[in-house]
Design an enzyme around this catalytic site. Structure first.
Site, PDB file in Angstrom:
ATOM      1  N   SER A   1     -16.082  -0.485 -33.082  1.00 51.20           N
ATOM      2  CA  SER A   1     -16.833  -1.489 -33.844  1.00 51.20           C
ATOM      3  C   SER A   1     -18.283  -1.602 -33.388  1.00 51.20           C
ATOM      4  O   SER A   1     -19.116  -2.166 -34.101  1.00 51.20           O
ATOM      5  CB  SER A   1     -16.149  -2.858 -33.731  1.00 51.20           C
ATOM      6  OG  SER A   1     -16.103  -3.280 -32.378  1.00 51.20           O
TER       7      SER A   1
ATOM      8  N   LEU B   1     -20.334   0.919 -32.960  1.00 49.86           N
ATOM      9  CA  LEU B   1     -21.152   2.028 -33.457  1.00 49.86           C
ATOM     10  C   LEU B   1     -21.881   1.718 -34.761  1.00 49.86           C
ATOM     11  O   LEU B   1     -22.754   2.482 -35.182  1.00 49.86           O
ATOM     12  CB  LEU B   1     -20.289   3.277 -33.624  1.00 49.86           C
ATOM     13  CG  LEU B   1     -19.552   3.752 -32.351  1.00 49.86           C
ATOM     14  CD1 LEU B   1     -18.851   5.077 -32.610  1.00 49.86           C
ATOM     15  CD2 LEU B   1     -20.510   3.872 -31.174  1.00 49.86           C
TER      16      LEU B   1
ATOM     17  N   ASP C   1     -25.818 -11.165 -25.061  1.00 46.57           N
ATOM     18  CA  ASP C   1     -25.326 -11.812 -26.278  1.00 46.57           C
ATOM     19  C   ASP C   1     -24.734 -13.194 -26.023  1.00 46.57           C
ATOM     20  O   ASP C   1     -23.927 -13.680 -26.818  1.00 46.57           O
ATOM     21  CB  ASP C   1     -24.288 -10.919 -26.959  1.00 46.57           C
ATOM     22  CG  ASP C   1     -23.053 -10.689 -26.095  1.00 46.57           C
ATOM     23  OD1 ASP C   1     -23.045 -11.133 -24.926  1.00 46.57           O
ATOM     24  OD2 ASP C   1     -22.097 -10.055 -26.581  1.00 46.57           O
TER      25      ASP C   1
ATOM     26  N   CYS D   1     -37.478 -23.902 -21.118  1.00 52.87           N
ATOM     27  CA  CYS D   1     -38.406 -24.832 -21.769  1.00 52.87           C
ATOM     28  C   CYS D   1     -38.170 -24.876 -23.279  1.00 52.87           C
ATOM     29  O   CYS D   1     -38.308 -25.934 -23.905  1.00 52.87           O
ATOM     30  CB  CYS D   1     -39.851 -24.410 -21.509  1.00 52.87           C
ATOM     31  SG  CYS D   1     -40.401 -24.548 -19.800  1.00 52.87           S
TER      32      CYS D   1
ATOM     33  N   CYS E   1     -21.376 -12.032 -32.587  1.00 54.79           N
ATOM     34  CA  CYS E   1     -21.304 -10.992 -33.617  1.00 54.79           C
ATOM     35  C   CYS E   1     -19.866 -10.653 -33.973  1.00 54.79           C
ATOM     36  O   CYS E   1     -19.555 -10.345 -35.126  1.00 54.79           O
ATOM     37  CB  CYS E   1     -22.032  -9.734 -33.137  1.00 54.79           C
ATOM     38  SG  CYS E   1     -23.806  -9.927 -32.923  1.00 54.79           S
TER      39      CYS E   1
END
Length: 265
Positions: free
Chosen positions: A72, A74, A133, A179, A192
């Site tokens: 998944s 690729l 991520d 910040c 994702c």
């Protein structure tokens, strides 16, 4: 041993299109050849960022990722291929970068870094790219860069939306990641794997990260310090938001004096 920053005939030919740029030139290319780059994440963002930095001649790249290549991945993680399925991403990425440019050094770090290890790796880098991520790792990278006064190029992408900014912690007045995005336990995090992401979007964001890192290394142009660049790929619209350092930021408010000008350790 040959000086890694020396531009011999082969390097002059290889990097000719960069050297032709007045803003970069031979001096900027020599800085690239001598640069130490830490890339945390060898997935969707890390793939284009690492490939472009390797192609540009970034002398020593440390690629960090504890995950393995899955089918998944690729659809968007162009650093890897079918032959890499099941391999650690850091090692697959290292081999791809060296195949592209054997003139550089690439170290693969296959581990999930704790804060102490992140700080050691950041200390040994001239610029750090956050290509991960999740918020927890982003904040850990930010703390390491604040502690070591290392410039941080951070990118993120989900669905059709992406964003990039540069946090130059060598500048005592520059904001840090915290910040702009304060750490909180109740932040809803999109992934994702459950939400999806447009493949070319991570290429767009990762490529901008590479461009910003090159600017920081070469000391040219105006990096995205104090500016958040965002893209809506569904409508193909780019926007810039300006922001300042939070004087009460618990991460960077008490940081010491700025580090020496680039390059340096």
């Amino acid at each position: 041993m040959e000086d890694a920053s020396v531009l011999d005939d082969a390097r002059l030919t290889r990097y000719a299109r960069h050297i032709l740029l007045d803003e970069l030139g031979i001096e900027g290319q020599e800085r690239l050849l001598a640069a130490r780059v830490l890339i945390v994440g060898a997935g969707g963002l890390g793939s284009p960022a690492a490939l472009y930095l390797a192609a540009a001649g970034a002398g020593r790249i440390t690629l960090v990722d504890d995950d393995v290549v899955e089918l998944s991945n690729l659809q968007r993680q162009i650093l890897h291929a079918m032959a890499s399925l099941g391999r650690p991403k850091a090692e697959s990425g290292r081999d791809a970068l060296l195949a592209l440019n054997p003139d550089i050094q690439v170290r693969a770090v296959v581990e999930r870094l704790d804060e102490a290890r992140l700080r050691v790796l950041a200390q040994d880098a001239d610029v750090v790219l956050d290509c991960c991520d999740n918020f927890a790792t982003r904040h850990a990278i930010n703390r390491a860069c604040v502690a070591t006064c290392r410039p941080l190029v951070s990118g993120a992408a989900i669905k059709f939306s992406g964003q990039i900014s540069v946090y130059d912690l060598r500048d005592a007045d520059a904001p840090c990641y915290h910040c702009l995005f304060p750490e909180a336990d109740d932040v809803e995090e999109l992934r994702c794997a459950t939400t999806g992401v447009l493949g070319p979007l991570v290429g767009m964001v990762g490529s901008v990260q590479a461009a910003e890192a090159i600017k920081v290394i070469a000391g040219m142009g105006e990096p995205l310090v104090g500016r958040l660049l965002s893209v809506d790929a569904l409508r193909m619209q780019w926007h810039t938001i300006r922001f300042r350092r939070d004087p009460d930021c618990p991460v960077c408010a008490r940081r010491g004096p700025a580090a020496a000008a680039f390059p340096g350790g």
